[in-house]
Structure formats: C-alpha cells, structure tokens
Design an enzyme around this catalytic site. Structure first.
Site, PDB file in Angstrom:
ATOM      1  N   ARG A  74      13.467  -2.007   6.379  1.00  9.97           N
ATOM      2  CA  ARG A  74      14.614  -2.503   5.605  1.00  9.97           C
ATOM      3  C   ARG A  74      15.048  -1.432   4.609  1.00  9.97           C
ATOM      4  NH1 ARG A  74      11.012  -6.678   6.068  1.00  9.97           N
ATOM      5  NH2 ARG A  74      10.099  -6.253   4.029  1.00  9.97           N
ATOM      6  N   ILE A  94     -13.645   1.374  -1.432  1.00 14.01           N
ATOM      7  CA  ILE A  94     -15.067   1.704  -1.345  1.00 14.01           C
ATOM      8  C   ILE A  94     -15.279   2.889  -0.414  1.00 14.01           C
ATOM      9  CG2 ILE A  94     -17.356   0.834  -0.793  1.00 14.01           C
ATOM     10  CD1 ILE A  94     -16.228  -1.997  -1.118  1.00 14.01           C
ATOM     11  N   LYS A 102     -13.213  -4.258  11.518  1.00 16.73           N
ATOM     12  CA  LYS A 102     -13.959  -3.363  10.640  1.00 16.73           C
ATOM     13  C   LYS A 102     -15.380  -3.144  11.146  1.00 16.73           C
ATOM     14  CE  LYS A 102     -11.181  -4.791   6.676  1.00 16.73           C
ATOM     15  NZ  LYS A 102     -11.120  -5.575   5.416  1.00 16.73           N
ATOM     16  N   VAL A 155       0.829  -1.203   0.000  1.00 20.19           N
ATOM     17  CA  VAL A 155       0.000   0.000   0.000  1.00 20.19           C
ATOM     18  C   VAL A 155       0.865   1.254   0.000  1.00 20.19           C
ATOM     19  CG1 VAL A 155      -1.744   1.323   1.263  1.00 20.19           C
ATOM     20  CG2 VAL A 155      -1.906  -1.168   1.144  1.00 20.19           C
ATOM     21  N   GLY A 165     -11.180  -0.896   1.694  1.00 25.00           N
ATOM     22  CA  GLY A 165     -10.338  -0.569   0.550  1.00 25.00           C
ATOM     23  C   GLY A 165     -10.780   0.693  -0.164  1.00 25.00           C
ATOM     24  N   GLY A 183      -5.950  -4.695  -1.571  1.00 18.53           N
ATOM     25  CA  GLY A 183      -4.976  -4.550  -2.645  1.00 18.53           C
ATOM     26  C   GLY A 183      -4.303  -3.198  -2.601  1.00 18.53           C
TER      27      GLY A 183
END
Length: 429
Positions: free
Chosen positions: A48, A137, A206, A16, A135, A305
């Site tokens: 990292r 929406i 959620k 993300v 996400g 995603g």
C-alpha cells in the site's frame, strides 16, 4: 572507512520493517562505524504505497518488489514480508542479482531452508535469519558459531510469546483458556486469528529451524510433531500444581541416546517448578540448550514485537555487510550429519493421564492391568470419587508415545472408564 555506502532493499514495512528503517536512520553513524562503511536504505517494497510511513522518503517506496531486488546495485535485501510466496521468489532473485539476504521468515525457512541455502551458496551470498526464531534473543548464531565445536543433545524452549502469555495467565489467575486468550487479544499479544500461535504452527516452524542447526541435519516443518494448546484447562493446571509443576507450550528438539536420530516436536507439557523455563512469565521466550561440553545454557528475552525483532534483523545486517566488505560469506547450511528424523511414536517421555471412571471397587486394578499389558510403568496414582463417579490421575514412568497411545485406546474400551479427560506429557526433569 569506505565512503561509498552499502545499499539495502527492504521488503515489507509493517511493524518490523518500519522499525528496521527507523533504526537504520537514527543509528546511521553507529552502524557505519561498526560495519566500516555507511549503509543506505535504497528502496522499500510495500503493498500500500499511499500509506504515510514516518521517517521514510516517499521516493524510496515501490510496489514492484521484483524490480527492486533485480536492480543489481543492492548489496543486502532485508525480507520481513513473511509467508511463502512471493518471499521465496524474491529471495532467490536477490541471490541471482548479487545481493545477500537477511530474513525473519520462519515459515519459509522451515519449509524450504535447504533450497534457499543452496541458492545462496551457488551465488556466493549470505542468508542470515536470526530474527526468524526468537525475536531479539541471540540463538541461531550461538548454535551455529559459538557451539560449532560442541555436540548439542537437546534444545527445549518456549518460542511463542502469545501462548506463554495465555498459559501464564491461566496459571497465575485460574482463568480458563478462552478468558486468557481474550485478554491476550485485547492487549495486542494475540492476533485476531490466533490459530498459528495457539495451534503450534509458529512454534513448529521455529523447532524445525532449531533442530536443523543444532543437529546438522535437514529438518523440515513436516518432520515436526505439532499439538496445540486449545484443550488445556484450568483443571490441568490444578493437577500440575499438585505435582509441583506448571504447563508450557514447548518446542523440543533432541538427539536419540545412541546418536543416530533426532526428533522435533511442539506440544503442551508439564514441567517442574524447579526448571528454569517454569519461571518464564508473560510474553517472554526462553530456550534451554544442553550440550556435551558447555552443559546447560539458557537464552531468555522478548521473542516478538517490532523493536526486539528489528534488533535481531539489524544484528544480521551488520554481520552481512561486514562480510560484503571483506569479500567473504558467513556460515551456510550444515547438514553433514544427515541423521534420521524419527516419528513421534518413538519419543519416550513421562505422561500425566486423567481418567473419568466409575466409583466402584476394582477400577484401579483394571486400569493398572491395562498399563502393564502395554509395557507402561506407573509412577503414581491419585483417585477421588463421589456419588458413583470418580477421577483417576495416573503419572507414568518414561514410555514411548506409541505404547502410551495403545494404552489409552485399550482404556477407552473398559466399561468402568467413562472417558479420558486429558493426556499431557511431563518434560524438563
């Protein structure tokens, strides 16, 4: 347009975070036009630093996230590292040093949302988190802004794409749970350890956030009843189809009929094929909102995603930056209603119970008597038997979870009941 840029610190640069950085760079001119000032990526905190991050100036990368949020010249901190700590400390530190925060951290907000909102208010800063629930929406902003003048009574939704993919695969192909999970893992929909998804932890966080916003009441993660979907079988889907239903893992937040309490829960449920949520396929999310004035609303789209989640993050970033320029803040926590959060035992719904019973006369009468003694009304019964063994499927009218639990306990004590094969709630009528 103001020429001095608004400075953004990015905490986390995984799937993300890297997409947020990419969009900030490639859409810089459009974002500046929409905000009224340019936005500048001023630092990126990672674990990292040696990893190559395409499109990100290596001089911006640091492992000292605390120093980054303490700089004092940062206008907005974008937190996409997840988890409780160090995210909680970094967010509160950001407020203390003058930055507003955009977060996608559902676990932290479900656990400590009230404290974070209080810290934001104390320092006159924004806390936005559209990306924490579904996400891409748009859901949080419609609930707390577009429906601010309405009374929301129920929020019913599929808020985890991994579980929906698995259940959809079981429904459409007849696959078992493990087979569908293996495919979800191979396609990248499920993590190597899918526990947070398939056991309902992700959806429960959620649900806590959605219930708090919808009902203007503080709802913590511990208030949400949670039941995973690992016990759902191909046989359950066959039973669902016989009823004209399918099975979804649902997050359900609802106000009681008398308006004095709310409940929040996550569990698998049968829903009629006629319900809009039944047609939500693959890894997609959808949330059904029911309110007094607006009626029934449905929000649908990709719920996870890199790109979809980054879209929600950038939407919040634009809103927060606009607030910075105008010297204002957006909506904070609204918990004025302070309704009671009721336990699962008080929830009333329909149930589908599958029993393994002896195939002999009188079994149905015994089972019906137990239901009657516990005040649970039967809607339909279906019985099949062969070679001394039988299955009995009972669908109830609406009953409380507590009364159904008592019924099942009594059924297990009957000599003619070999076992309770499955219990599933029926929703979405």
């Amino acid at each position: 347009m103001r020429t001095r840029p608004l400075k953004v610190a990015l905490l986390g640069c995984g799937v993300v975070g890297s997409e947020v950085a990419r969009i900030m760079t490639t859409h810089a001119d459009d974002l500046a036009a929409r905000i009224g000032a340019p936005v500048e990526l001023a630092g990126v905190a990672v674990r990292r630093p040696a990893k190559v991050r395409e499109g990100i100036d290596p001089s911006l990368v640091t492992t000292d996230a605390t120093a980054l949020v303490k700089r004092g010249d940062i206008d907005v901190v974008v937190e996409v590292i997840g988890g409780i700590e160090p995210a909680r400390s970094l967010i509160t530190t950001a407020f203390e040093h003058g930055a507003s925060v955009v977060s996608a951290n559902k676990a932290l907000l479900a656990q400590d949302g009230a404290a974070l909102h209080a810290a934001a208010e104390e320092h006159g800063r924004d806390l936005y988190y559209e990306a924490a629930v579904a996400g891409a929406i748009p859901l949080i902003r419609p609930l707390r802004e577009s429906l601010a003048g309405d009374k929301v009574n129920r929020v019913l939704g599929i808020v985890n794409g991994t579980t929906n993919f698995i259940l959809d695969k079981m429904d459409s192909t007849g696959a078992g749970y493990q087979e569908a999970l293996d495919e979800a893992t191979a396609l990248g929909y499920a993590e190597a350890d899918p526990t947070a998804d398939v056991e309902g932890f992700d959806a429960a966080a959620k649900a806590a956030i959605l219930a708090g916003i919808a009902f203007h009441t503080r709802v913590r993660l511990d208030d949400v009843y949670r039941e995973g979907m690992t016990e759902v079988t191909a046989a359950d889907f066959r039973s669902a189809k016989e009823m004209g239903c399918t099975i979804k893992l649902l997050a359900i937040c609802e106000r009681s009929a008398d308006g004095t309490s709310v409940t929040a829960r996550v569990h698998p449920a049968m829903i009629p094929l006629s319900h809009p949520l039944a047609s939500v396929r693959g890894a997609y999310n959808a949330v059904f909102v029911e309110s007094d004035a607006a009626g029934q609303l449905m929000f649908y789209g990709p719920g996870a995603g890199g790109s979809p989640t980054a879209s929600a993050v950038l939407g919040d970033l634009v809103a927060v930056c606009r607030n910075r320029l105008s010297g204002s803040t957006g909506p904070g926590e609204s918990a004025y209603a302070d309704l009671t959060v009721s336990p699962m035992g008080e929830v009333v719904t329909r149930y589908h119970i599958s029993l393994d019973v002896a195939d002999k006369p009188g079994v149905l009468a015994q089972v019906a008597t137990v239901f009657a003694e516990h005040g649970v009304s039967i809607d339909t019964v279906r019985q099949q038997g062969k070679d001394g063994e039988a299955s009995l499927v009972v669908v109830t009218h609406r009953a409380s979870d507590a009364s159904l639990s008592g019924t099942v306990e009594a059924l297990r004590k009957l000599d003619t009941v070999r076992g309770v094969a499955s219990i599933m709630r029926v929703e979405g009528e």
